[in-house]
Every structure is written in structure tokens, then in C-alpha cells.
Design a protein around this motif. Structure first.
Motif, PDB file in Angstrom:
ATOM      1  N   MET A  60      -5.931  25.140  10.548  1.00 30.43           N
ATOM      2  CA  MET A  60      -5.833  24.681  11.934  1.00 30.43           C
ATOM      3  C   MET A  60      -6.671  23.421  12.159  1.00 30.43           C
ATOM      4  N   PHE A  61      -7.904  23.433  11.661  1.00 27.87           N
ATOM      5  CA  PHE A  61      -8.781  22.284  11.866  1.00 27.87           C
ATOM      6  C   PHE A  61      -8.243  21.042  11.163  1.00 27.87           C
ATOM      7  N   VAL A  62      -7.814  21.186   9.939  1.00 30.31           N
ATOM      8  CA  VAL A  62      -7.263  20.046   9.208  1.00 30.31           C
ATOM      9  C   VAL A  62      -6.067  19.464   9.954  1.00 30.31           C
ATOM     10  N   ALA A  63      -5.162  20.341  10.383  1.00 27.93           N
ATOM     11  CA  ALA A  63      -3.974  19.883  11.102  1.00 27.93           C
ATOM     12  C   ALA A  63      -4.339  19.193  12.408  1.00 27.93           C
ATOM     13  N   ALA A  64      -5.291  19.789  13.158  1.00 29.45           N
ATOM     14  CA  ALA A  64      -5.673  19.224  14.455  1.00 29.45           C
ATOM     15  C   ALA A  64      -6.318  17.849  14.309  1.00 29.45           C
ATOM     16  N   PHE A  65      -7.186  17.680  13.309  1.00 25.76           N
ATOM     17  CA  PHE A  65      -7.853  16.396  13.114  1.00 25.76           C
ATOM     18  C   PHE A  65      -6.874  15.328  12.616  1.00 25.76           C
ATOM     19  N   VAL A  66      -6.022  15.699  11.667  1.00 27.29           N
ATOM     20  CA  VAL A  66      -5.056  14.738  11.124  1.00 27.29           C
ATOM     21  C   VAL A  66      -4.084  14.286  12.211  1.00 27.29           C
ATOM     22  N   VAL A  67      -3.594  15.231  12.996  1.00 25.28           N
ATOM     23  CA  VAL A  67      -2.664  14.891  14.074  1.00 25.28           C
ATOM     24  C   VAL A  67      -3.340  14.004  15.114  1.00 25.28           C
ATOM     25  N   ALA A  68      -4.614  14.280  15.408  1.00 30.85           N
ATOM     26  CA  ALA A  68      -5.346  13.439  16.362  1.00 30.85           C
ATOM     27  C   ALA A  68      -5.454  12.007  15.856  1.00 30.85           C
ATOM     28  N   GLY A  69      -5.734  11.851  14.544  1.00 34.12           N
ATOM     29  CA  GLY A  69      -5.790  10.512  13.964  1.00 34.12           C
ATOM     30  C   GLY A  69      -4.458   9.794  14.048  1.00 34.12           C
ATOM     31  N   LEU A  70      -3.378  10.524  13.730  1.00 31.88           N
ATOM     32  CA  LEU A  70      -2.042   9.938  13.833  1.00 31.88           C
ATOM     33  C   LEU A  70      -1.689   9.608  15.276  1.00 31.88           C
ATOM     34  N   ASP A  71      -2.122  10.458  16.194  1.00 26.22           N
ATOM     35  CA  ASP A  71      -1.895  10.224  17.622  1.00 26.22           C
ATOM     36  C   ASP A  71      -2.519   8.899  18.049  1.00 26.22           C
ATOM     37  N   PHE A  72      -3.750   8.649  17.577  1.00 27.19           N
ATOM     38  CA  PHE A  72      -4.408   7.387  17.914  1.00 27.19           C
ATOM     39  C   PHE A  72      -3.650   6.208  17.305  1.00 27.19           C
ATOM     40  N   LEU A  96     -16.122  14.912   5.466  1.00 30.55           N
ATOM     41  CA  LEU A  96     -14.794  15.511   5.574  1.00 30.55           C
ATOM     42  C   LEU A  96     -14.156  15.227   6.932  1.00 30.55           C
ATOM     43  N   VAL A  97     -14.917  15.424   8.010  1.00 28.82           N
ATOM     44  CA  VAL A  97     -14.389  15.157   9.351  1.00 28.82           C
ATOM     45  C   VAL A  97     -14.026  13.682   9.486  1.00 28.82           C
ATOM     46  N   GLY A  98     -14.881  12.810   8.958  1.00 31.77           N
ATOM     47  CA  GLY A  98     -14.593  11.378   9.016  1.00 31.77           C
ATOM     48  C   GLY A  98     -13.300  11.028   8.302  1.00 31.77           C
ATOM     49  N   LEU A  99     -13.096  11.596   7.122  1.00 37.04           N
ATOM     50  CA  LEU A  99     -11.872  11.327   6.367  1.00 37.04           C
ATOM     51  C   LEU A  99     -10.636  11.853   7.094  1.00 37.04           C
ATOM     52  N   LEU A 100     -10.747  13.061   7.651  1.00 36.46           N
ATOM     53  CA  LEU A 100      -9.608  13.675   8.339  1.00 36.46           C
ATOM     54  C   LEU A 100      -9.216  12.911   9.600  1.00 36.46           C
ATOM     55  N   LEU A 101     -10.174  12.223  10.207  1.00 37.60           N
ATOM     56  CA  LEU A 101      -9.888  11.472  11.435  1.00 37.60           C
ATOM     57  C   LEU A 101      -9.500  10.021  11.167  1.00 37.60           C
ATOM     58  N   PHE A 102     -10.311   9.334  10.378  1.00 36.94           N
ATOM     59  CA  PHE A 102     -10.133   7.883  10.249  1.00 36.94           C
ATOM     60  C   PHE A 102      -9.018   7.477   9.290  1.00 36.94           C
ATOM     61  N   LEU A 103      -8.760   8.283   8.251  1.00 37.36           N
ATOM     62  CA  LEU A 103      -7.656   7.950   7.356  1.00 37.36           C
ATOM     63  C   LEU A 103      -6.303   8.018   8.069  1.00 37.36           C
ATOM     64  N   PRO A 104      -5.993   9.103   8.787  1.00 39.02           N
ATOM     65  CA  PRO A 104      -4.727   9.129   9.532  1.00 39.02           C
ATOM     66  C   PRO A 104      -4.671   8.070  10.632  1.00 39.02           C
ATOM     67  N   ALA A 105      -5.836   7.782  11.229  1.00 37.41           N
ATOM     68  CA  ALA A 105      -5.861   6.759  12.283  1.00 37.41           C
ATOM     69  C   ALA A 105      -5.606   5.366  11.720  1.00 37.41           C
ATOM     70  N   LEU A 158     -10.952  13.717  21.446  1.00 38.66           N
ATOM     71  CA  LEU A 158     -10.204  12.834  20.541  1.00 38.66           C
ATOM     72  C   LEU A 158      -9.039  12.151  21.242  1.00 38.66           C
ATOM     73  N   GLY A 159      -8.712  12.627  22.457  1.00 39.92           N
ATOM     74  CA  GLY A 159      -7.647  12.000  23.236  1.00 39.92           C
ATOM     75  C   GLY A 159      -6.252  12.364  22.775  1.00 39.92           C
ATOM     76  N   SER A 160      -6.088  13.596  22.254  1.00 38.82           N
ATOM     77  CA  SER A 160      -4.799  13.967  21.674  1.00 38.82           C
ATOM     78  C   SER A 160      -4.293  15.298  22.226  1.00 38.82           C
ATOM     79  N   LEU A 161      -3.198  15.242  22.958  1.00 32.07           N
ATOM     80  CA  LEU A 161      -2.574  16.457  23.463  1.00 32.07           C
ATOM     81  C   LEU A 161      -1.943  17.291  22.344  1.00 32.07           C
ATOM     82  N   PRO A 162      -1.210  16.690  21.380  1.00 33.39           N
ATOM     83  CA  PRO A 162      -0.661  17.494  20.270  1.00 33.39           C
ATOM     84  C   PRO A 162      -1.755  18.219  19.483  1.00 33.39           C
ATOM     85  N   SER A 163      -2.902  17.563  19.301  1.00 32.05           N
ATOM     86  CA  SER A 163      -4.024  18.195  18.610  1.00 32.05           C
ATOM     87  C   SER A 163      -4.545  19.383  19.410  1.00 32.05           C
TER      88      SER A 163
END
Length: 225
Positions: free
Chosen positions: A87-99, A21-30, A175-180
Motif C-alpha cells: 500500500m505504501f509503495v503504491a501510494a508514494f509512487v502514484v503521488a509522484g506520478l500525480d505530481f 527509500l521514501v525519497g526514491l519512491l517519491l522523486f523518481l516517479p515525479a 503530497l497533493g494527490s487524491l489517487p494516493s
């Protein structure tokens, strides 16, 4: 033996589901698997989790079973769990998009400090598990439960939550994301809501908890709250 095998299977399934789940939430948006912050978070999150899980399995399977049970009975706590999940879903997805879109440039030394903070907080988390055999993921008073007032519990009343605040606020920095990070700040009011509700139950149902609260004044952070 059958119970131990069942526990191992249940723990393994939850571990793998969390990892996927964490992998999908991070790498798909990235939009790529070549996301260094994503792999770093997976390492610092799941390697210690695996180690702690194995230690509990062999030395305290009852505690591991309690930690696997995440079904809250109280309506207010169900809302807390739901808000945390959002919150977690939003934070991970936004971090992926940020990257993907390079919104944030996080200095390497800041990421390094966040990794150290996360690992120290995880050590604190593991120590709390060692100190308190009554810990579960749901709010309840167990049969024969006693107040723990030594070790970290002699400093703050909820050291487990203190550790998770540090861990969760470190994750978006790794994750290197301020919005996250801004999104993950929502964990503070969420955990305060959980603590206030939990203490009402403990005050009413756990013998000696009122006296403990008079002895240990701070709930989450010494000299602050």
C-alpha cells in the motif's frame, strides 16, 4: 556502552534507509527533485521521527529496541505487514506520478490542514509511547506485561493505531494527490484485521485484558468502533 552504540547504529541505519527509500519512491516517479509535497512529507515524517528516536535512545533505550524489531512471528500478521508495504509503495509512487502529470490540484489550505493533522497525530503517537512501555512493532505479550488503562488507553483500546490512521491518511493530502489518498484508505481494513488478530492474542494471554475491554468499549475511534 557497547549495547548502546549498537542500538544507535541500528537505529541510524533504519532511519537513513527509510529516508532514502521514501525519497526514491517519491522523486523518481515525479521525475524531479523539485517536488514540494515530497519534501514537505519528508520533513513532517522524519524530523519528528528523529526527535522521538533520540528521546527514546536517551530515556528509554529498551523501548527503542522494541520499536526497531519488526519481525512478526504470526503468519496472519506477516500478511498484514506485507499488505501495508504494498500500500505504501503504491501510494508514494502514484503521488509522484500525480505530481509529474498534474492529475490532482490540491488547494494550499487543504495541504496546510493535513500538515497540522499529521503533527497532532504524531504528538498523540509520542504520548502513546510515553504511556505504554510495552509497545513493540510486533504482536506479542511480554514478560511482566500489564494492562494500560489510563490516559489515551482510557479512551480507546488502540490509540497507537488511531494515531497512525490519522498520520497515514494525512500523507497523501500533504503530497497533493487524491489517487494516493484513495490507495491509502486501504490502511483502514488492514489495521482492523491487525487489531482483531491482536485482541484475540491479548484476550488469551494478557491477564486483565478481558476486563479492560469491558471497561473501554471502543477500539479505534470513540463512539464508532
Amino acid at each position: 556502552m557497547k549495547n548502546n552504540i549498537k542500538l544507535m547504529v541500528a537505529a541510524s541505519i533504519k532511519f537513513l534507509m527509510g529516508l532514502v527509500l521514501v525519497g526514491l519512491l517519491l522523486f523518481l516517479p515525479a521525475g524531479t527533485m523539485l517536488y514540494p509535497g515530497g519534501w514537505l512529507v519528508i520533513m513532517v515524517l522524519f524530523v519528528p521521527m528523529l526527535i522521538v528516536g533520540l528521546v527514546m535512545y536517551f530515556h528509554s533505550p529498551e523501548l527503542l529496541e522494541k520499536r526497531l524489531n519488526a519481525k512478526e512471528k504470526q503468519a496472519e500478521q506477516k500478511s498484514v505487514v506485507a499488505l501495508s508495504g504494498i500500500m505504501f509503495v503504491a501510494a508514494f509512487v502514484v503521488a509522484g506520478l500525480d505530481f509529474r502529470y498534474s492529475w490532482t490540484v490540491m488547494p494550499y489550505w487543504v495541504v496546510g490542514v493535513a500538515v497540522v493533522v499529521f503533527l497532532l497525530a504524531y504528538i498523540m503517537y509520542a504520548e502513546v509511547l510515553r504511556e505504554n512501555e510495552y509497545l513493540s512493532r510486533t504482536i506479542e505479550v511480554q514478560e511482566g506485561q500489564k494492562v494500560i488503562d489510563t490516559g489515551l488507553y482510557g479512551i480507546v483500546r488502540h490509540p497507537m493505531y488511531s494515531a497512525t490512521v490519522l498520520m497515514f491518511l494525512s500523507i497523501p493530502v500533504i503530497l497533493g494527490s487524491l489517487p494516493s489518498f484513495v490507495i491509502m484508505l486501504a490502511y483502514i481494513p488492514i489495521i482492523i484485521k491487525r487489531i482483531n488478530n491482536e485482541e484475540k492474542l491479548l484476550m488469551n494471554e494478557l491477564v486483565g485484558y478481558k476486563e479492560y475491554c469491558n471497561k473501554v468499549r471502543y477500539r479505534l475511534l470513540p463512539f464508532v468502533w
